[in-house]
Scaffold this active site. Structure first.
Site, mmCIF file in Angstrom:
data_model
loop_
_atom_site.group_PDB
_atom_site.id
_atom_site.type_symbol
_atom_site.label_atom_id
_atom_site.label_comp_id
_atom_site.label_asym_id
_atom_site.label_seq_id
_atom_site.Cartn_x
_atom_site.Cartn_y
_atom_site.Cartn_z
ATOM 1 C CG ASP A 67 -0.319 -0.595 2.467
ATOM 2 O OD1 ASP A 67 0.889 -0.382 2.687
ATOM 3 O OD2 ASP A 67 -1.029 -1.277 3.223
ATOM 4 C CG ASN A 135 -9.953 -2.474 11.470
ATOM 5 O OD1 ASN A 135 -8.956 -3.029 10.995
ATOM 6 N ND2 ASN A 135 -10.442 -1.356 10.965
ATOM 7 C CG HIS A 137 -6.543 -2.904 8.522
ATOM 8 N ND1 HIS A 137 -6.762 -2.002 9.524
ATOM 9 C CD2 HIS A 137 -5.218 -2.810 8.246
ATOM 10 C CE1 HIS A 137 -5.645 -1.392 9.837
ATOM 11 N NE2 HIS A 137 -4.671 -1.871 9.079
ATOM 12 C CD GLU A 142 -9.513 0.166 7.327
ATOM 13 O OE1 GLU A 142 -9.785 -0.655 8.226
ATOM 14 O OE2 GLU A 142 -8.765 1.137 7.502
#
Length: 241
Positions: A67, A135, A137, A142
């Site tokens: 990313d 969370n 990811h 996400e």
């Protein structure tokens, strides 16, 4: 899925670095999928240590990062391009032409996603390094009702921005969007190496590795992959024991 729990971070880092070293010694032109954040720094240090002791060369390797933030130049000290140069690329013998990240300053995001996907499809990773968000990811994929298979621009959730805020002078400076490799591209890797540290990740580790497979926990999709190696420190793995 192979899960290993280490007593110290140094043991974990050494083990991970050895996996990369062995791969490159067996396949000098290996394709490496790389990650950023605090999790891989010790691993990169150990990889550099192996390189400095002439145990491994990266001259034939190719790398693709997961990313990059939208709107940050490679010279910005919070960009992932800067991070990779600082922690790894400038310290080993890999030509810059063989290192790849999404272009955070691309004028046309859609075209940039198509460009990066074409590279990934032509060069599937031999090993893909991953961290794990609080969370669930992976990359910047996400939790959502559905996930994109290919490279895409994602609006970062506030909890992810808050987790990354420690790297910036203020919350206002934390980018709101990022390019990320899609889950489909991640799952094409021959081997996936998931590294997680800290007691604050113990719950999501258990959920991702042993819970239902759901797009609400993107890392749970790793359960569908035939070769996943999970490296945990004692705290991150405490709920698995």
């Amino acid at each position: 899925m192979e899960i290993k729990i280490f007593e110290t971070s140094e043991q974990l880092d050494s083990y991970a670095a050895e996996l990369f070293t062995q791969l490159l010694n067996e396949k000098p032109n290996a394709v490496l999928g790389l990650a950023t954040g605090s999790t891989p720094i010790g691993i990169y240090d150990k990889i550099v240590e192996n390189f400095n002791h002439n145990k491994v060369s990266f001259s034939g390797a190719t790398t693709y990062n997961l990313d990059e933030y939208v709107g940050l130049t490679p010279e910005n000290d919070q960009s992932y391009a800067y991070y990779m140069n600082r922690h790894l690329f400038s310290r080993i013998d890999i030509p810059s032409s063989q290192t790849h990240l999404p272009n955070g300053m691309a004028e046309n995001p859609e075209e940039e996603c198509t460009r990066y996907d074409a590279l990934l499809n032509a060069h599937p990773a031999d090993i893909q390094l991953l961290g794990l968000g609080h969370n669930g990811h992976i990359g910047f994929n996400e939790p959502d009702g559905e996930l994109s298979a290919g490279t895409h621009v994602v609006k970062l959730k506030e909890e992810t921005r808050e987790a990354n805020a420690r790297f910036f002078a203020s919350m206002d400076e934390v980018p709101k969007e990022a390019y990320t490799m899609g889950v489909g591209s991640i799952l094409k890797a021959n081997t996936i190496l998931l590294v997680v540290r800290g007691s604050d990740k113990a719950r999501i580790v258990k959920e991702a590795l042993t819970g239902p497979i759901t797009t609400q926990v993107p890392a749970s999709l790793l359960q569908t992959h035939p070769r996943v190696i999970v490296l945990l420190d004692r705290e991150a793995g405490r709920m698995l024991e």
